[in-house]
Each structure stands twice: as C-alpha cells, then as structure tokens.
Design an enzyme around this catalytic site. Structure first.
Site, PDB file in Angstrom:
ATOM      1  N   TYR A  72     -17.636 -10.103  20.014  1.00  0.00           N
ATOM      2  CA  TYR A  72     -16.498 -10.773  19.377  1.00  0.00           C
ATOM      3  C   TYR A  72     -16.417 -10.406  17.901  1.00  0.00           C
ATOM      4  O   TYR A  72     -15.342 -10.134  17.369  1.00  0.00           O
ATOM      5  CB  TYR A  72     -16.622 -12.295  19.533  1.00  0.00           C
ATOM      6  CG  TYR A  72     -15.373 -13.029  19.136  1.00  0.00           C
ATOM      7  CD1 TYR A  72     -14.438 -13.412  20.096  1.00  0.00           C
ATOM      8  CD2 TYR A  72     -15.099 -13.329  17.799  1.00  0.00           C
ATOM      9  CE1 TYR A  72     -13.282 -14.069  19.741  1.00  0.00           C
ATOM     10  CE2 TYR A  72     -13.938 -13.986  17.431  1.00  0.00           C
ATOM     11  CZ  TYR A  72     -13.023 -14.355  18.404  1.00  0.00           C
ATOM     12  OH  TYR A  72     -11.865 -15.002  18.036  1.00  0.00           O
ATOM     13  N   PHE A 124      12.013   2.211  11.165  1.00  0.00           N
ATOM     14  CA  PHE A 124      12.000   2.101  12.623  1.00  0.00           C
ATOM     15  C   PHE A 124      12.518   0.712  13.035  1.00  0.00           C
ATOM     16  O   PHE A 124      12.413  -0.230  12.259  1.00  0.00           O
ATOM     17  CB  PHE A 124      10.570   2.327  13.117  1.00  0.00           C
ATOM     18  CG  PHE A 124      10.452   2.301  14.607  1.00  0.00           C
ATOM     19  CD1 PHE A 124      11.006   3.311  15.376  1.00  0.00           C
ATOM     20  CD2 PHE A 124       9.799   1.259  15.234  1.00  0.00           C
ATOM     21  CE1 PHE A 124      10.898   3.267  16.761  1.00  0.00           C
ATOM     22  CE2 PHE A 124       9.686   1.224  16.622  1.00  0.00           C
ATOM     23  CZ  PHE A 124      10.238   2.229  17.385  1.00  0.00           C
ATOM     24  N   ASP A 214       4.465   4.132   7.194  1.00  0.00           N
ATOM     25  CA  ASP A 214       4.548   3.793   8.609  1.00  0.00           C
ATOM     26  C   ASP A 214       4.137   5.084   9.304  1.00  0.00           C
ATOM     27  O   ASP A 214       4.890   6.048   9.368  1.00  0.00           O
ATOM     28  CB  ASP A 214       5.981   3.374   8.961  1.00  0.00           C
ATOM     29  CG  ASP A 214       6.141   3.093  10.441  1.00  0.00           C
ATOM     30  OD1 ASP A 214       5.191   3.354  11.210  1.00  0.00           O
ATOM     31  OD2 ASP A 214       7.219   2.631  10.850  1.00  0.00           O
ATOM     32  N   ALA A 216       2.981   6.200  12.404  1.00  0.00           N
ATOM     33  CA  ALA A 216       2.885   6.452  13.850  1.00  0.00           C
ATOM     34  C   ALA A 216       2.681   7.928  14.185  1.00  0.00           C
ATOM     35  O   ALA A 216       1.903   8.271  15.066  1.00  0.00           O
ATOM     36  CB  ALA A 216       4.132   5.919  14.549  1.00  0.00           C
ATOM     37  N   HIS A 449      20.468  -2.624  24.978  1.00  0.00           N
ATOM     38  CA  HIS A 449      20.228  -1.405  25.759  1.00  0.00           C
ATOM     39  C   HIS A 449      19.121  -1.562  26.797  1.00  0.00           C
ATOM     40  O   HIS A 449      19.117  -0.890  27.807  1.00  0.00           O
ATOM     41  CB  HIS A 449      19.932  -0.217  24.833  1.00  0.00           C
ATOM     42  CG  HIS A 449      18.690  -0.376  24.019  1.00  0.00           C
ATOM     43  ND1 HIS A 449      18.605  -1.266  22.976  1.00  0.00           N
ATOM     44  CD2 HIS A 449      17.477   0.221  24.105  1.00  0.00           C
ATOM     45  CE1 HIS A 449      17.393  -1.193  22.443  1.00  0.00           C
ATOM     46  NE2 HIS A 449      16.691  -0.304  23.111  1.00  0.00           N
TER      47      HIS A 449
HETATM   48  C1  LIG Z   1       6.543   3.001  17.670  1.00  0.00           C
HETATM   49  C2  LIG Z   1       6.753   2.822  16.250  1.00  0.00           C
HETATM   50  C3  LIG Z   1       6.508   1.584  15.630  1.00  0.00           C
HETATM   51  C4  LIG Z   1       6.119   0.339  16.402  1.00  0.00           C
HETATM   52  O1  LIG Z   1       4.939   0.501  17.089  1.00  0.00           O
HETATM   53  P1  LIG Z   1       4.639  -0.179  18.513  1.00  0.00           P
HETATM   54  O2  LIG Z   1       3.260   0.306  18.806  1.00  0.00           O
HETATM   55  O3  LIG Z   1       5.667   0.294  19.486  1.00  0.00           O
HETATM   56  O4  LIG Z   1       4.675  -1.641  18.322  1.00  0.00           O
HETATM   57  C5  LIG Z   1       6.702   1.508  14.271  1.00  0.00           C
HETATM   58  N1  LIG Z   1       7.115   2.577  13.551  1.00  0.00           N
HETATM   59  C6  LIG Z   1       7.347   3.770  14.118  1.00  0.00           C
HETATM   60  C7  LIG Z   1       7.805   4.912  13.279  1.00  0.00           C
HETATM   61  C8  LIG Z   1       7.192   3.933  15.480  1.00  0.00           C
HETATM   62  O5  LIG Z   1       7.469   5.117  16.041  1.00  0.00           O
END
Ligand SMILES: *Cc1c(COP(=O)(O)O)cnc(C)c1O
Length: 459
Positions: A72, A124, A214, A216, A449
């Site tokens: 944990y 996003f 951000d 990703a 959508h």
């Molecule tokens: C997918 C994405 C998110 C959100 O992430 P999740 O894992 O889907 O919650 C935020 N910013 C960008 C640029 C993304 O592509």
C-alpha cells in the site's frame, strides 16, 4: 539493393481478429444507430478508434508485471517508476494517477481557480474540461497555420508567441500557468519545436509564470525534433527529452499513449510547493501517494515502457507506419491534415465529400462508409464532436470536419496499414455516388458523439 525498412520488434503472441462481410457490417452499424462507439470490437477488423491504451506491451513489460510490488505504501514499483521518470524528465516529484485526466484533476484542483485563464496550444478535451469545470478559461494560442490542412509545416503544433504574450499581459495574476501539449493532439498529432518551447519559457520567465507540459505523446514529439529540427539529428531521444523537460516546471501524463501501457498516468514536477499542493487532492481522489490509482504491477510495466519508448528504433517503427499510410494516400489523392502527425491521420471530409451539406455530417458519413467498406473503425473528429453551442443550441460548423484514424502502438503490421489505405481509396474513388449524409435521431446534451444515434438522411 537497398535493404527495406522493417519493424524493430518481432511477434511472440498473437490475438486473432475477425473479418466480416459487407452485409454483416451494414446490419451491425444500422443496429447501433450509425455510431461506431456502439460496435463490439469483434465486429471490427482493424480498430483505429484511438491509440490510447490500445498498444501492445513488450516481453520485458510483461516480465516486469510479475515483479510488481503491491504494498500500500512505499512500493518498490513506485520507486522504479519514479526513477524512470526522473531519468527521462529530470523531475523529482512524482504522483501516479489512474490516467491522464486524473492527473489533470488532481493538479488543477490545486492550481486553477474560478476566473483564471490558462493559455496553451489546443488544449485536449479533458484538459479543457477540467479548466472549464473550475469556471476558468482555456485560451487556445496555436499558430493560425494549424487550421490550414494543406499547408506543410514541420511544427504545426506550435504556439503563437504573440498570442500567448497578449493573454499573459491581459490577465496577469489570473494566469496560473501555461500548458503546452506535446504533441498537439487536437491539431492532428502535430509536433512542437524545441525553439517554440524555448520561446514559451522565455515569455513565461519574463512574467514569472510556470509551464506545464501535457505530455501524452512527448516521445513522439522528441522524435520529430530529432528528425525535423536543425541541430538535433545527432542527439538521442533521451537527450532531447531532457532538454524539452528542462524548459517545463511540471507535467501531466496519460501513460496510455507514450507510456506504452493500457492504463495509467502521473504528475511530475521539479517544485516542492506544487507537489505539496497536489498531495492534498491525490489522496481523496486517487489513492495514497505511492500508488495514486495504479497497481504496483502497472507502475512496474510503465517504468519499462517509458524507457523503451524513448528509444529511437521503437519510435521510428511507429512513425514509419504513419508515413507509409500518408504516402499511400498521397498516391491515391485522398486529402488529409498535412504533414501527417505522430499517432493518427486526419482525413479532411469536407474535401472528400463536398456534396454533403454540413448539416448531414460529412465526416461521420465517411466514417460509416469506411467501416462498411472493410471493417475499419475510425472516429469522427468534427461537427458531431463539436457539440452544439451551449447558448444558441445551434450546431458548431466553424471548425474542421475530420475522420481520425489512429494507429495503436506495436499492434498492426505494415500490411494492415495497406488495407486501411486501400479501403480509403475505394471509398474515395466512389465518393460521387455518396449523395446523402446522416441525420440525428437522438443526442445527449454534452459529448454527444459517444452516444448519438443517427440514420441516413432522407432522400
Ligand atoms: C489522452 C490525453 C489526455 C487524457 O488522458 P486520459 O489517459 O485519456 O485520461 C490528456 N491530454 C492529451 C494530449 C491526451 O492525448
């Protein structure tokens, strides 16, 4: 003879996928109200709905799963993850979360207040959602050229420094931070240059603002810097990542993308005050500090995924599939957002089906045609996704109307890519026979959508 390019991995485990007939697909898509989100995955042959959480893990990641420490507090897997993140980004404070939007929720709970302005490059949807939910404003400062789908620019995800500086000047104390999305998903997976990130840093330093990435698809962004920006050809992806993140104060991450895992995310930062502020929210929303919504085994797999996906060969194999798809579409004349980005190709439906009125959703019509043609599931990123204006309740027809085809990481081979291209060619070649689009039968008020039901527009 030149040795052809091939994947930088081989296949150890396979998952059968199902073919179907056009008659079956016509029946299935009708049953679900002409919305591809309603389809079962066995009704899909090649699934390009998203690249989020749909990638294949490596043997090393699966092996790491077995070593997961499910304690944990203070789990070994957490420290493996923290070390991997620090190695790649230089950030020493790490908070795991169950996915990217959860990282946004935790960090923004600490940083964003009612009436704030958060400038950046095409936030996003979930990022925008988490800003607007707090009654703050997301201000898109992306370069204007990003809207012109046919303009070839190496870094179409960039922010316009003039627009950014203006927002900061106008709103001063009401700007809690600037957010840069790398790569710029909404603009088509288009990258941001190191020069632009440096310029953003300079402006933020001038006004005493902090910068969040951000992140990703940060590894794909680094790949484009290496292959497109002067002075980076001889640097490794990991060196480029360190240089990018040196220009930021913190990051939110959806690990379902460049983390090469099916679920997970995190916040990382260099600042203790941000870490302390976020701590207060991760515990009630996600979980204790050293797991925050993730299993130990998933953190272990993510630690390996981050290291693997910051290797050039892995990224090159992936981006090659996008480039291959784009070159085939060039050959067939199918118009898309140029140049192709890192994770998806965006077909410009208004150019393919100019005869379909906007009220009949050209991109959704094309999405359905592509599914019927070969069982390929794309996704409409257009007028349906844009929802209605909250005040006038009118459809918003001012943006682009795209069919997005995402390529999952390490899942399909180049042969599948050729099938996607051929199916698009077939639909494109008979585009004049498509006379009518779709009309809405039922829709939700927000984010319609996902659940909208449609029918073919009446003759
Ligand atoms: C997918 C994405 C998110 C959100 O992430 P999740 O894992 O889907 O919650 C935020 N910013 C960008 C640029 C993304 O592509």
């Amino acid at each position: 003879m030149e040795i052809p390019f091939a994947e930088s991995w081989k296949i150890k485990m396979v998952e059968p996928i199902t073919k179907s007939t056009r008659e079956q697909r016509e029946e299935w898509i009708k049953e679900v109200g002409y919305n591809v989100f309603g389809l079962r995955s066995d009704q899909v042959y090649i699934d390009c709905l998203t690249d989020s959480g749909t990638g294949a893990m490596s043997d090393r990641q699966w092996a790491a799963m077995m070593t997961g420490d499910e304690s944990y507090a203070g789990a070994r897997s957490f420290f493996e993850l923290k070390d991997a993140i620090e190695k790649i980004t230089g950030f020493k404070y790490v908070i795991p979360t169950h996915q990217g939007r959860a990282a946004e929720n935790v960090l923004f709970s600490a940083l964003v207040k009612e009436g704030d302005y958060v400038p950046g490059n095409s936030h996003f949807d979930t990022t925008k959602g988490h800003i607007e939910f707090r009654k703050a404003h997301a201000v898109d400062c992306t370069i204007d050229d990003a809207k012109d789908t046919q303009k070839e620019l190496p870094f179409k995800g960039n922010v316009d420094p003039k627009k950014l500086e203006k927002v900061i000047q106008e709103h001063g104390d009401k700007v809690p931070f600037v957010i840069m999305t790398i790569t710029n998903n909404t603009a088509g997976g288009e990258p941001v240059s190191m020069a632009n990130l440096r310029e953003v840093r300079r402006i933020c330093d001038k006004y005493g603002k902090r910068v969040i990435f951000d992140s990703a698809r940060f590894a794909e962004n680094a790949y484009f810097i290496k292959t497109r920006e002067d002075g980076y050809a001889d640097k490794t992806i990991k060196e480029i990542c360190r240089e990018m993140f040196a220009l930021a104060d913190g990051m939110t991450m959806s690990a379902k993308k460049d983390g090469l895992v099916n679920m997970g995310g995190f916040i990382a930062t260099r600042w203790e005050d941000w870490y302390e502020a976020a701590k207060a929210f991760v515990i009630p929303f996600e979980g204790y500090l050293t797991y925050g919504g993730m299993n130990g085994r998933d953190m272990a797999a993510l630690a390996v995924g981050l290291i693997e996906n910051t290797e050039f060969d892995n990224l090159h194999t992936r981006i090659h599939q996008l480039t291959l798809l784009a070159s085939l579409l060039d050959e067939y004349g199918v118009p898309y957002q140029r140049p192709v980005g890192g994770h998806a190709i965006f077909i410009d439906a208004l150019k393919v089906l100019p005869q379909i009125p906007k009220e009949e959703f050209p991109a959704q019509t094309l999405t359905i045609e592509l599914y019927k043609e070969a069982g390929i599931r794309g996704c409409e990123i257009g007028f349906l996704l844009a929802d209605r204006d909250p005040e006038t309740r009118q459809n918003r027809f001012d943006g682009n109307d795209f069919v997005r085809l995402c390529i999952p990481r390490r899942v399909y081979t180049d042969n599948h890519i050729r099938v996607i291209a051929a199916a698009l060619k077939n639909v494109y070649d008979r585009r004049d026979e498509i006379k009518r689009g779709m009309e809405i039968v039922w829709e939700a008020e927000l984010m319609r959508h996902f659940t909208v039901r449609l029918k073919p527009a009446a003759e």
